[in-house]
Design a protein around this motif. Sequence first.
Motif, PDB file in Angstrom:
ATOM      1  N   ILE A  43       2.554  16.317  -5.175  1.00  0.00           N
ATOM      2  CA  ILE A  43       3.485  17.151  -3.922  1.00  0.00           C
ATOM      3  C   ILE A  43       4.754  16.891  -4.381  1.00  0.00           C
ATOM      4  O   ILE A  43       5.431  16.358  -5.875  1.00  0.00           O
ATOM      5  N   LEU A  44       5.385  18.339  -5.057  1.00  0.00           N
ATOM      6  CA  LEU A  44       6.288  19.243  -5.538  1.00  0.00           C
ATOM      7  C   LEU A  44       7.515  18.087  -4.917  1.00  0.00           C
ATOM      8  O   LEU A  44       7.889  19.712  -3.900  1.00  0.00           O
ATOM      9  N   HIS A  45       7.832  17.260  -5.193  1.00  0.00           N
ATOM     10  CA  HIS A  45       8.881  17.320  -4.318  1.00  0.00           C
ATOM     11  C   HIS A  45      10.579  17.501  -5.104  1.00  0.00           C
ATOM     12  O   HIS A  45      11.465  17.387  -4.576  1.00  0.00           O
ATOM     13  N   ASN A  46      10.191  17.565  -6.163  1.00  0.00           N
ATOM     14  CA  ASN A  46      11.423  17.693  -7.275  1.00  0.00           C
ATOM     15  C   ASN A  46      10.629  18.350  -8.622  1.00  0.00           C
ATOM     16  O   ASN A  46       9.954  18.803  -9.025  1.00  0.00           O
ATOM     17  N   THR A  47      11.545  20.332  -9.013  1.00  0.00           N
ATOM     18  CA  THR A  47      11.647  20.811  -9.414  1.00  0.00           C
ATOM     19  C   THR A  47      11.611  20.455 -11.351  1.00  0.00           C
ATOM     20  O   THR A  47      10.256  20.752 -12.114  1.00  0.00           O
ATOM     21  N   ASP A  48      12.136  19.016 -11.257  1.00  0.00           N
ATOM     22  CA  ASP A  48      11.804  18.630 -12.395  1.00  0.00           C
ATOM     23  C   ASP A  48      10.229  17.980 -13.090  1.00  0.00           C
ATOM     24  O   ASP A  48      10.510  17.507 -14.039  1.00  0.00           O
ATOM     25  N   LYS A 182      14.897   1.309 -13.893  1.00  0.00           N
ATOM     26  CA  LYS A 182      15.531   2.168 -15.355  1.00  0.00           C
ATOM     27  C   LYS A 182      14.075   3.278 -14.901  1.00  0.00           C
ATOM     28  O   LYS A 182      13.509   3.716 -14.700  1.00  0.00           O
ATOM     29  N   ALA A 183      15.395   4.310 -15.676  1.00  0.00           N
ATOM     30  CA  ALA A 183      15.114   5.392 -15.577  1.00  0.00           C
ATOM     31  C   ALA A 183      14.670   5.918 -16.888  1.00  0.00           C
ATOM     32  O   ALA A 183      14.395   5.411 -18.024  1.00  0.00           O
ATOM     33  N   PRO A 184      13.628   7.047 -17.262  1.00  0.00           N
ATOM     34  CA  PRO A 184      13.520   8.018 -15.949  1.00  0.00           C
ATOM     35  C   PRO A 184      12.632   7.258 -14.433  1.00  0.00           C
ATOM     36  O   PRO A 184      12.571   6.384 -14.446  1.00  0.00           O
ATOM     37  N   ASN A 185      13.371   8.322 -13.344  1.00  0.00           N
ATOM     38  CA  ASN A 185      13.064   7.567 -11.753  1.00  0.00           C
ATOM     39  C   ASN A 185      12.340   9.006 -11.414  1.00  0.00           C
ATOM     40  O   ASN A 185      13.123   8.688 -10.358  1.00  0.00           O
ATOM     41  N   THR A 186      12.249  10.228 -11.570  1.00  0.00           N
ATOM     42  CA  THR A 186      11.453  11.428 -10.940  1.00  0.00           C
ATOM     43  C   THR A 186      10.670  11.038  -9.985  1.00  0.00           C
ATOM     44  O   THR A 186      10.832  11.222  -8.438  1.00  0.00           O
ATOM     45  N   SER A 187       9.928   9.795  -9.898  1.00  0.00           N
ATOM     46  CA  SER A 187       8.439  10.185  -8.622  1.00  0.00           C
ATOM     47  C   SER A 187       7.509  10.280  -9.015  1.00  0.00           C
ATOM     48  O   SER A 187       7.520  12.140  -9.033  1.00  0.00           O
ATOM     49  N   THR A 188       6.502  10.655  -7.439  1.00  0.00           N
ATOM     50  CA  THR A 188       5.637  11.245  -7.762  1.00  0.00           C
ATOM     51  C   THR A 188       5.275  10.861  -6.404  1.00  0.00           C
ATOM     52  O   THR A 188       5.311   9.554  -5.735  1.00  0.00           O
ATOM     53  N   ASN A 189       4.528  11.996  -5.454  1.00  0.00           N
ATOM     54  CA  ASN A 189       3.756  11.662  -4.946  1.00  0.00           C
ATOM     55  C   ASN A 189       2.440  12.239  -4.298  1.00  0.00           C
ATOM     56  O   ASN A 189       2.745  13.944  -4.420  1.00  0.00           O
ATOM     57  N   THR A 190       1.392  12.218  -3.678  1.00  0.00           N
ATOM     58  CA  THR A 190       0.688  12.083  -3.856  1.00  0.00           C
ATOM     59  C   THR A 190      -0.701  12.473  -2.941  1.00  0.00           C
ATOM     60  O   THR A 190      -0.491  11.346  -1.571  1.00  0.00           O
ATOM     61  N   PHE A 191      -1.149  13.570  -1.828  1.00  0.00           N
ATOM     62  CA  PHE A 191      -1.082  13.882  -0.937  1.00  0.00           C
ATOM     63  C   PHE A 191      -2.759  14.066  -1.355  1.00  0.00           C
ATOM     64  O   PHE A 191      -3.185  15.280  -1.903  1.00  0.00           O
ATOM     65  N   ALA A 192      -3.304  13.172  -0.013  1.00  0.00           N
ATOM     66  CA  ALA A 192      -5.159  12.764  -0.595  1.00  0.00           C
ATOM     67  C   ALA A 192      -5.836  13.148   1.082  1.00  0.00           C
ATOM     68  O   ALA A 192      -5.402  12.704   1.906  1.00  0.00           O
ATOM     69  N   PHE A 193      -7.323  13.865   0.544  1.00  0.00           N
ATOM     70  CA  PHE A 193      -8.049  13.971   1.512  1.00  0.00           C
ATOM     71  C   PHE A 193      -9.268  12.787   1.339  1.00  0.00           C
ATOM     72  O   PHE A 193      -9.392  12.869   0.150  1.00  0.00           O
ATOM     73  N   SER A 194      -9.586  11.877   1.992  1.00  0.00           N
ATOM     74  CA  SER A 194     -10.220  10.901   1.495  1.00  0.00           C
ATOM     75  C   SER A 194     -11.615  10.778   2.356  1.00  0.00           C
ATOM     76  O   SER A 194     -11.882  10.822   4.188  1.00  0.00           O
ATOM     77  N   LEU A 195     -12.433   9.790   2.279  1.00  0.00           N
ATOM     78  CA  LEU A 195     -13.714   9.719   2.434  1.00  0.00           C
ATOM     79  C   LEU A 195     -14.361   8.549   2.411  1.00  0.00           C
ATOM     80  O   LEU A 195     -15.199   8.362   1.472  1.00  0.00           O
ATOM     81  N   GLY A 196     -14.627   6.998   3.189  1.00  0.00           N
ATOM     82  CA  GLY A 196     -14.981   6.155   2.458  1.00  0.00           C
ATOM     83  C   GLY A 196     -16.075   5.386   3.565  1.00  0.00           C
ATOM     84  O   GLY A 196     -16.168   6.183   4.533  1.00  0.00           O
ATOM     85  N   LEU A 197     -16.566   3.937   3.386  1.00  0.00           N
ATOM     86  CA  LEU A 197     -16.996   3.451   4.060  1.00  0.00           C
ATOM     87  C   LEU A 197     -16.539   2.013   4.441  1.00  0.00           C
ATOM     88  O   LEU A 197     -15.861   1.894   3.797  1.00  0.00           O
ATOM     89  N   ARG A 198     -16.994   1.710   5.483  1.00  0.00           N
ATOM     90  CA  ARG A 198     -16.859   0.312   5.919  1.00  0.00           C
ATOM     91  C   ARG A 198     -17.783  -0.587   6.059  1.00  0.00           C
ATOM     92  O   ARG A 198     -19.013  -0.548   6.984  1.00  0.00           O
ATOM     93  N   TYR A 199     -17.747  -1.714   5.845  1.00  0.00           N
ATOM     94  CA  TYR A 199     -18.952  -2.860   5.991  1.00  0.00           C
ATOM     95  C   TYR A 199     -18.176  -4.180   7.026  1.00  0.00           C
ATOM     96  O   TYR A 199     -17.241  -5.018   6.523  1.00  0.00           O
ATOM     97  N   ASP A 200     -19.008  -4.188   7.763  1.00  0.00           N
ATOM     98  CA  ASP A 200     -18.416  -5.144   8.820  1.00  0.00           C
ATOM     99  C   ASP A 200     -18.586  -7.226   7.864  1.00  0.00           C
ATOM    100  O   ASP A 200     -20.060  -7.246   8.159  1.00  0.00           O
ATOM    101  N   LEU A 201     -17.877  -7.507   7.944  1.00  0.00           N
ATOM    102  CA  LEU A 201     -18.492  -9.419   7.451  1.00  0.00           C
ATOM    103  C   LEU A 201     -18.544 -10.181   8.449  1.00  0.00           C
ATOM    104  O   LEU A 201     -19.073 -11.367   8.145  1.00  0.00           O
TER     105      LEU A 201
END
Length: 369
Positions: A43-48, A182-201
Amino acid sequence: MRGIWLGLLCLVPGFLLSQELPGSDPQGRDSFLDFTPFYGSVILHNTDISHLITNHPRGFILGWNTRTYGEEAWQSDFGYPDKGLSLVYQDMGNPVLGELISLYAHYNFYFFQRQFQLRIGQGIAYATNPYDRETNFRNNAYGSRLLSSTYLMAQYAKDRIWGKLGMQAGISLIHYSNANVKAPNTSTNTFAFSLGLRYDLGQEEKPEYQEQPYNPLPDKYMFNLVFRTGINESDVIGSGQFPFYIASAYGGMRIGRKSTLQLGADFFASNFLKELIQFQATSFPELDVDPDTDFKRVGLFLGHELAMGKLGIVTQFGYYVYYPFDFEGRTYNRVGIKRYFGQKLFAGLSLKSHGAKAEAVELGIGIRL
C-alpha cells in the motif's frame, strides 16, 4: 544499547502468550496447524516509498494454534479465542526491500457461529536487505535488520472438511516498522489475499465450553505509576540513537468486567530531540530554532485498557500541555500490551506515535496502587 533493545523486542511473542501457552483443556491439548500462502500489493501510504513498489509481494503464513474452552474466566467473554504462534515469510517483490522472516504471537477471535476468524499477531521480523548508505541507500523503508511487525487476518475458516483437513480463505494486512529505533523508517504495509489449509491435531469430539466465575479486582478505582524507556533516532539519517525516559501517572476506573478508563499525565525526556534542536538551529537558520530550546515535553491523556486475563491491551490519546519544540504536532497516541504479575506489578511494551508517524517503542514497568 541497540542490541539489548532489539533483543528485548524478540521477547514479544513469549510476552504476549505468557498466559499458559500452549494451554490445554481438561481432556488434553486441542490444537491445529494452518498453512496459508498469500499474494498482494504494498500500500502506498507514503510517496517516499513509491520507487520501492515495483511488483506484488508473496509469501506464506504458518501457524500453530491452541483452542481455549474457558479454562480462564476471560476466555468466555471473548468467544473462546485460540492462542498461537505463527511464522511468516514474505518476498517483497523488489530486491531493494529483499525478504522478511517473522515470528509472532497471535490470537484468533471468532464470529458468526465460529465461521469467521479474525487473527491479530504481534512479533519481530528479520529483513534480509535493510538500508545501507553505501550498498542499499534506496531502501528508505527499513533502517535496521530487526523490525517490529503486526499482522491482521480476516477469513472464512472451516475445520474437518476432508478428514482432519480444513480450509481458510480471506485477506491479510502485514505491517513492518522499527518504530524509529533507527532511521530511515518509512515502513511498509502489505495488503494480500490468502487461501490455505488447516490440519486438526485434536480429537474429532471436542470438549464442552465452560464459563468460569469471574473475580474482578477488589477496587473500582486505582492509581498507576509507570516508568518507560528505550532508544530512538530522529528522521535525520545518521543523527544517532539516544535513550529516552518517560514517567507516567494515571488514575483508572473499572467499567464492567473487561474495561478500565484512564486519565493521566506523561513527562517525556527524549534525548534525540535535544540533538535535533541543535541540528536544526545550526544547519537551518531559516527555521529560527533557538539552540537553548527545552527538549522535554509534558502531556495529558485519556486512555482505555481491555482486560484479557493477566494481559491488558492499552490505548491512550494525549495532548502536550508543555511543548517548547514543535515535533510532529501537539497530539500523540500510544498502543501497547501489559502483563500483570500479581495484582500490583506489571510490565508493558507500547508504541508511541503521532497519528501514523511512530516515535518510539517503549519498554515499561509499573505498579498499581
